[in-house]
Design a protein around this motif. Structure first.
Motif, short mmCIF file in Angstrom:
data_model
loop_
_atom_site.label_atom_id
_atom_site.label_comp_id
_atom_site.label_asym_id
_atom_site.label_seq_id
_atom_site.Cartn_x
_atom_site.Cartn_y
_atom_site.Cartn_z
N GLN A 88 -0.49 9.90 -2.51
CA GLN A 88 -0.35 8.17 -2.84
C GLN A 88 1.14 7.86 -2.64
OE1 GLN A 88 -1.97 8.33 -6.91
NE2 GLN A 88 -3.93 7.22 -5.92
N PRO A 89 1.42 7.95 -1.56
CA PRO A 89 2.76 7.52 -1.14
C PRO A 89 3.58 6.12 -1.28
CG PRO A 89 1.72 7.66 0.84
CD PRO A 89 0.99 8.14 -0.30
N SER A 90 4.66 5.78 -2.06
CA SER A 90 5.21 4.66 -2.05
C SER A 90 5.55 3.52 -1.05
CB SER A 90 6.20 4.66 -3.20
OG SER A 90 5.93 5.37 -4.48
N PHE A 91 6.17 4.49 0.07
CA PHE A 91 6.28 3.85 1.20
C PHE A 91 5.64 4.32 2.34
CE2 PHE A 91 10.39 3.28 -1.14
CZ PHE A 91 10.42 1.92 -1.60
N LEU A 114 7.97 9.15 -2.86
CA LEU A 114 8.39 9.18 -4.17
C LEU A 114 8.81 7.76 -4.50
CD1 LEU A 114 10.34 12.55 -4.51
CD2 LEU A 114 8.45 11.86 -5.85
N GLY A 115 8.99 6.98 -3.59
CA GLY A 115 9.50 5.37 -3.76
C GLY A 115 11.23 5.41 -3.89
N ALA A 136 2.76 12.64 -5.10
CA ALA A 136 3.53 11.58 -4.32
C ALA A 136 3.27 11.44 -2.75
CB ALA A 136 4.92 11.73 -4.32
N LYS A 139 14.71 4.54 -2.75
CA LYS A 139 15.01 3.85 -1.49
C LYS A 139 16.54 4.33 -0.89
CE LYS A 139 13.19 -0.43 -3.33
NZ LYS A 139 13.61 -1.63 -4.00
#
Length: 247
Positions: free
Chosen positions: A142-145, A44-45, A139, A47
């Motif tokens: 196409q993951p953010s991290f 999801l991005g 998510a 942090k």
């Protein structure tokens, strides 16, 4: 019918952290709640310092697992530099703080990994969830991290391949999930031995279980690496001979 977000977790190496005591860092035989929350947060991005967003995610989901192969144990031996004890020093928050603190000593460390571990995960929503299963699915696609299996040194060996499945229980949903391997590979890994693990939830769809154990993998404070316990329910679908007893 309940909807479940189902996906696969397979890697050459995986490490599902347990309580860390002294210099030994053990790995559980199956995924932890904290590891899957971390995987979803990475997708999801979110942090690590976003405490409120991490809590919102944790409060939104419950989960269960179908362990098809717990993996062979692999131990990695380390020597680690650590600062000498200083009672006047403030809390060190990062590794950089430790290494810049002056005089350093050395400790011996042993870390466990699981080789060729394979599990299927099912995630479902709690009441007042802050996310939809479709959001989580997209998510993961196409993951953010970067996604990994417990440790950064344990990348995925197969895509997670998320699917939303409607079923009466999370076990039924995982039984409908397409098998990740052909018959020859399944026999090689010993995938005939199946164990299910899940947390208490009105939407798990399961009432019967073999036993339950406490597990300290519910994130409490990310900044200080604090976790609290929860009850984990276990169903031995193919007998007890292949299952490790709780530590």
């Amino acid at each position: 019918m309940q909807q479940y977000l189902s996906f696969q977790l397979y890697g050459v190496l995986a490490s599902w952290g347990e309580q860390a005591v002294g210099e030994s860092r053990h790995s559980a035989t199956h995924p932890s709640r904290s590891a899957i929350l971390g995987l979803l947060a990475a997708a999801l991005g979110i942090k690590r310092e976003q405490e409120q967003a991490l809590k919102r995610l944790s409060d939104s989901v419950a989960m269960g697992f179908k362990v098809m192969h717990s993996g062979l144990v692999f131990k990695d031996y380390h020597t680690v530099q650590v600062p000498s004890e200083d009672k006047k020093n403030k809390h060190r928050y990062t590794r950089r703080d430790e290494l810049s603190s002056g005089k350093l000593g050395t400790v011996l460390s042993s870390r466990e990994y699981r080789q060729d571990a394979l599990a299927l995960a099912a995630v479902w929503l709690n009441e007042q969830a802050g996310y939809s299963l479709e959001q989580l699915k997209q998510a993961l696609q196409q993951p953010s991290f970067q996604l990994y299996l417990g440790r950064k040194s344990c990348p995925l060996s197969l895509p997670v391949n998320p699917k939303i499945i409607a079923a009466d229980s999370f076990i039924s949903a995982l039984e409908q999930y397409p098998p990740p391997f052909e018959a020859e590979k399944k026999h090689y890994l010993g995938l005939e031995n199946i164990t299910y693990y899940w947390e208490k939830s009105p939407h798990s769809g399961i009432e019967n279980y073999s036993y339950r154990v406490p597990r300290y993998d519910q994130p409490l404070n990310r900044k200080h690496w604090q976790f609290c316990s929860r009850d984990e329910y276990v169903l031995l679908a193919t007998g007890e001979s292949h299952v490790s007893k709780p530590r």
